[in-house]
Scaffold this motif. Structure first.
Motif, PDB file in Angstrom:
ATOM      1  N   MET A   1      50.592  51.242  -0.390  1.00 27.41           N
ATOM      2  CA  MET A   1      49.412  51.007   0.401  1.00 27.41           C
ATOM      3  C   MET A   1      48.885  52.364   0.891  1.00 27.41           C
ATOM      4  SD  MET A   1      48.956  48.834   3.917  1.00 27.41           S
ATOM      5  CE  MET A   1      48.989  47.217   3.235  1.00 27.41           C
ATOM      6  N   THR A   2      47.630  52.653   0.681  1.00 26.92           N
ATOM      7  CA  THR A   2      47.014  53.893   1.130  1.00 26.92           C
ATOM      8  C   THR A   2      46.437  53.698   2.527  1.00 26.92           C
ATOM      9  OG1 THR A   2      44.837  53.372   0.249  1.00 26.92           O
ATOM     10  CG2 THR A   2      46.388  54.462  -1.245  1.00 26.92           C
ATOM     11  N   ARG A   4      43.490  53.919   3.380  1.00 27.33           N
ATOM     12  CA  ARG A   4      42.245  53.157   3.264  1.00 27.33           C
ATOM     13  C   ARG A   4      42.501  51.649   3.262  1.00 27.33           C
ATOM     14  NH1 ARG A   4      38.130  55.157  -1.155  1.00 27.33           N
ATOM     15  NH2 ARG A   4      38.263  56.891   0.248  1.00 27.33           N
ATOM     16  N   ASP A   5      43.683  51.235   2.771  1.00 29.43           N
ATOM     17  CA  ASP A   5      44.009  49.818   2.672  1.00 29.43           C
ATOM     18  C   ASP A   5      44.606  49.236   3.955  1.00 29.43           C
ATOM     19  OD1 ASP A   5      43.175  49.855   0.022  1.00 29.43           O
ATOM     20  OD2 ASP A   5      45.166  50.471  -0.672  1.00 29.43           O
ATOM     21  N   LYS A   6      45.009  50.095   4.875  1.00 27.82           N
ATOM     22  CA  LYS A   6      45.637  49.618   6.106  1.00 27.82           C
ATOM     23  C   LYS A   6      44.597  48.944   6.993  1.00 27.82           C
ATOM     24  CE  LYS A   6      49.346  52.979   6.314  1.00 27.82           C
ATOM     25  NZ  LYS A   6      49.966  54.037   7.107  1.00 27.82           N
ATOM     26  N   PRO A   7      45.012  47.897   7.697  1.00 30.05           N
ATOM     27  CA  PRO A   7      44.066  47.229   8.603  1.00 30.05           C
ATOM     28  C   PRO A   7      43.746  48.117   9.808  1.00 30.05           C
ATOM     29  CG  PRO A   7      46.245  46.267   8.836  1.00 30.05           C
ATOM     30  CD  PRO A   7      46.325  47.254   7.702  1.00 30.05           C
TER      31      PRO A   7
END
Length: 129
Positions: A1-2, A4-7
């Motif tokens: 998970m990058t 950018r993908d984190k909530p």
């Protein structure tokens, strides 16, 4: 998970009750505090002479001193490379230090800008006691 993908965090800032008497008491205790990192010594009024000659002296503040460096505060600019004689009273004597401006800049604090303060770093060349 990058990244950018984190909530995105959903935490909200803490609510502060500025009218709370305990908070008001703490804030009142800090009203007179000032943080000053200009130097390890108390500011001392000095007279400086520009150049190697004994021209008309000008007022300055010695705000820092360590090893072979002195920090001056003036209400006028000094160019890098300027030779400066610093005279200060030490007891019943005048102590003279010779130095060269190695760095100079306008003051960055709000009150410095309002008064036209400049801060200068001098490489101390030698002194006379």
């Amino acid at each position: 998970m990058t990244a950018r993908d984190k909530p995105f965090p959903d935490r909200r800032p803490a609510k502060v009750d500025w009218a709370d008497p305990h908070l008001q008491s703490l804030l009142q205790k800090t009203e007179g505090w000032q943080l000053d990192k200009r130097g390890g010594c108390a500011p001392q009024g000095v007279r400086i002479h520009l150049g190697w000659g004994a021209g008309t002296p000008r007022d300055a503040l010695l705000v820092g001193e360590q090893d072979d460096v002195a920090v001056l505060q003036t209400e006028f600019p000094l160019p890098a490379g300027e030779h400066v004689r610093v005279d200060r009273v030490a007891g019943h004597r005048v102590r003279t230090v010779w130095g060269e401006v190695v760095r100079s800049r306008p003051g960055i604090r709000t009150d410095d800008r309002a008064r036209g303060v400049h801060v200068h770093w001098l490489r101390v060349r030698d002194s006379e006691d």
